[in-house]
Design an enzyme around this catalytic site. Structure first.
Site, PDB file in Angstrom:
ATOM      1  CB  SER A 141      78.575  14.089  81.688  1.00 45.38           C
ATOM      2  OG  SER A 141      78.424  13.515  80.400  1.00 45.38           O
ATOM      3  CE  LYS A 142      72.124  13.013  85.913  1.00 42.06           C
ATOM      4  NZ  LYS A 142      71.515  14.310  86.116  1.00 42.06           N
ATOM      5  NE  ARG A 143      78.908  13.517  76.746  1.00 44.63           N
ATOM      6  CZ  ARG A 143      80.059  13.124  76.248  1.00 44.63           C
ATOM      7  NH1 ARG A 143      80.125  12.076  75.457  1.00 44.63           N
ATOM      8  NH2 ARG A 143      81.169  13.775  76.534  1.00 44.63           N
TER       9      ARG A 143
END
Ligand code: GLU
Length: 488
Positions: free
Chosen positions: A262-264
């Site tokens: 994911s974006k994190r």
């Protein structure tokens, strides 16, 4: 008889598709699915279809659709049929196909494979809660399966709009997954599922079957997050009397910490990787290795080379880990072997902070040539090449070097002799630097690298960097002498 079946299979042209929902920019995982479909089809001269599944009108947007087009094209995954190029089985936007689905839903109802369900959301919620209370898996109660025409009319008169449910035949369903091998499902655990919502729109499982069937898709290769949908889809194909395509489910792509990417963790959309300075050739090469390994062990390969070697049944059925470090390494390899003019074009946007017009194209290309070696992503150029563009260098990093008497002496010497250097001639600068090292070594006993540290520190503000003679040639006499003076 056997040879006949073989003939039938052989004469079927392989047709695969990628069917993204435009509710976000093209995800790197979708790019891998697209690539594996593309490779699978290209190897046998098959066709690759793009269908935009934009039925969720609230979450879909034209901007995301455009991003999907642009990203696939940038990766070289060009489709043979799709929304923009057309084709014989369009439209290729699902939202333009709404009038197709009711006909097939009716066909299924007429044959007894589907039925109208008038259950309200509250009733269904109550059923689900009951299942939770009993610790049992929820399956629809079939409350509406045997409603009479009279009962249905009464419910309709009350203003309740029915959904349409598929009647699931209870059996053991088996299919041979192209990637995972034989898979078995007990369909009694599925429950009769909705194919048309009460608002008249199809659910994903229904629309996807109708579309794949009408678009003559022979092989469906997608992420394993869709495995639980596959038995439902096979049941619909069977009820329609249609040929069931082959299915292949790819393992998921996990982040280095083994959770969903994911974006994190970093960029996840193809366009974000590109914005950060990843080359699309490197990206596509990297994603090919997520679940697939070249037979000769050579990892750096173009899509054409990969296509020759690709076999879907050799794709790993387990999850792959997205190692950003490996991507960085691979991107660096591509940067190192790229043609300088092309690389310069790609690097220019990453220098937007600076006024690059002060250099000729020849010098810009030279800057790129001598600074590219350590780059892993193009955006690093902004830092690595900053001393070519900044007017006021910071000497913080090299204070210790500049404070040495030795350094001061070397710098002063170059200033005093600058007029005898030909700053327009790289060769001459190179020779003068060599003379300088010899002079200080023979007369003062300074190590050649100490002499060079002093020059480099004064001219670039760094302790290491690109070739010194070329750097001096690019900067030119005025800037070089000014910097030597500033450093003192
Ligand atoms: N629109 C679906 C998705 O993006 C397509 C799934 C499929 O390939 O069947 O997940």
């Amino acid at each position: 008889m056997k040879s006949r079946i073989y003939e039938v299979i052989m004469s079927d042209k392989i047709r695969v598709r990628i069917a993204p929902s435009p509710s976000g920019n093209l995800h790197i995982g979708t790019a891998r699915t697209a690539l594996f479909n593309f490779l699978y089809a290209k190897k046998v001269g098959g066709e690759f279809v793009l269908r935009i599944e934009d039925t969720d009108l609230d979450r879909s947007s034209q901007a995301y659709t455009q991003n999907i087009f642009d990203s696939l094209k940038a990766l070289g995954l060009n489709w043979d049929e799709g929304p923009d190029v057309g084709g014989p089985y369009g439209p290729y936007y699902q939202s333009q196909r709404f009038d197709i689905y009711p006909k097939y839903a009716k066909m299924l109802m007429d044959k007894g494979y589907a039925y109208e369900c008038f259950c309200t959301n509250e009733e269904l919620e109550a059923e689900k809660e009951e299942a939770i209370k009993n610790h049992s898996a929820y399956v629809y109660s079939r409350k509406c399966l045997n409603l009479t025409e009279e009962e249905k009319n009464e419910l309709r008169a009350k203003g309740i709009k029915p959904s349409i449910r598929f009647r699931v035949e209870h059996k053991e369903l088996m299919f041979n997954d192209l990637v995972k091998g034989e898979l078995k499902f007990d369909t009694s655990l599925i429950g009769d599922f909705v194919i048309m919502k009460s608002n008249g729109t199809p659910t994903y499982n229904f629309a996807v079957v109708i579309d794949d069937m009408l678009m003559k898709i022979t092989d469906v290769i997608r992420g394993e997050d869709h495995i639980s949908n596959t038995p439902k889809q096979i049941l619909i194909y069977e009820a329609l009397g249609a040929k069931v395509p082959n299915f292949g489910h790819l393992g998921m792509i996990l982040a280095p910490d083994r959770t969903k990417l994911s974006k994190r963790h970093g960029a996840t959309a193809v366009s974000d990787f590109v914005k950060q300075g990843y080359l699309t050739d490197a990206l596509i090469n990297f994603v090919a290795l997520l679940g697939w390994a070249p037979s000769d062990g050579v990892e750096i390969k173009s899509v054409d080379e990969i296509a020759k070697d690709f076999r879907i049944h050799e794709v790993s059925s387990s999850n792959s880990v997205f190692e950003y470090d490996k991507l960085n390494w691979m991107n660096g390899q591509y940067i190192k072997k790229m043609e300088i003019p092309k690389l310069t074009d790609m690097i220019i946007p990453f220098l937007s902070k600076y006024d690059i017009t002060k250099y000729s194209r020849e010098k810009l290309e030279k800057i790129v040539q001598i600074t590219r070696e350590p780059l892993t992503v193009l955006s690093e150029i902004e830092h690595d090449a900053s001393y070519f563009f900044e007017d006021n260098l910071s000497y913080d990093e090299v204070r210790e070097v500049l404070d040495k008497d030795l350094s001061k002496e070397v710098i002063q010497y170059v200033i005093d002799n600058a007029d005898s250097w030909n700053f327009d001639d790289e060769e001459d600068i190179h020779n003068k630097l060599a003379d300088l090292r010899t002079y200080f070594k023979e007369n003062k006993g300074y190590k050649p690298k100490e002499t060079m540290w002093a020059i480099r520190a004064a001219i670039t503000g760094r302790t290491r960097g690109a070739d010194m003679a070329e750097t001096i040639w690019i900067l030119g006499k005025d800037k070089v002498v000014q910097r030597l003076k500033n450093a003192l």
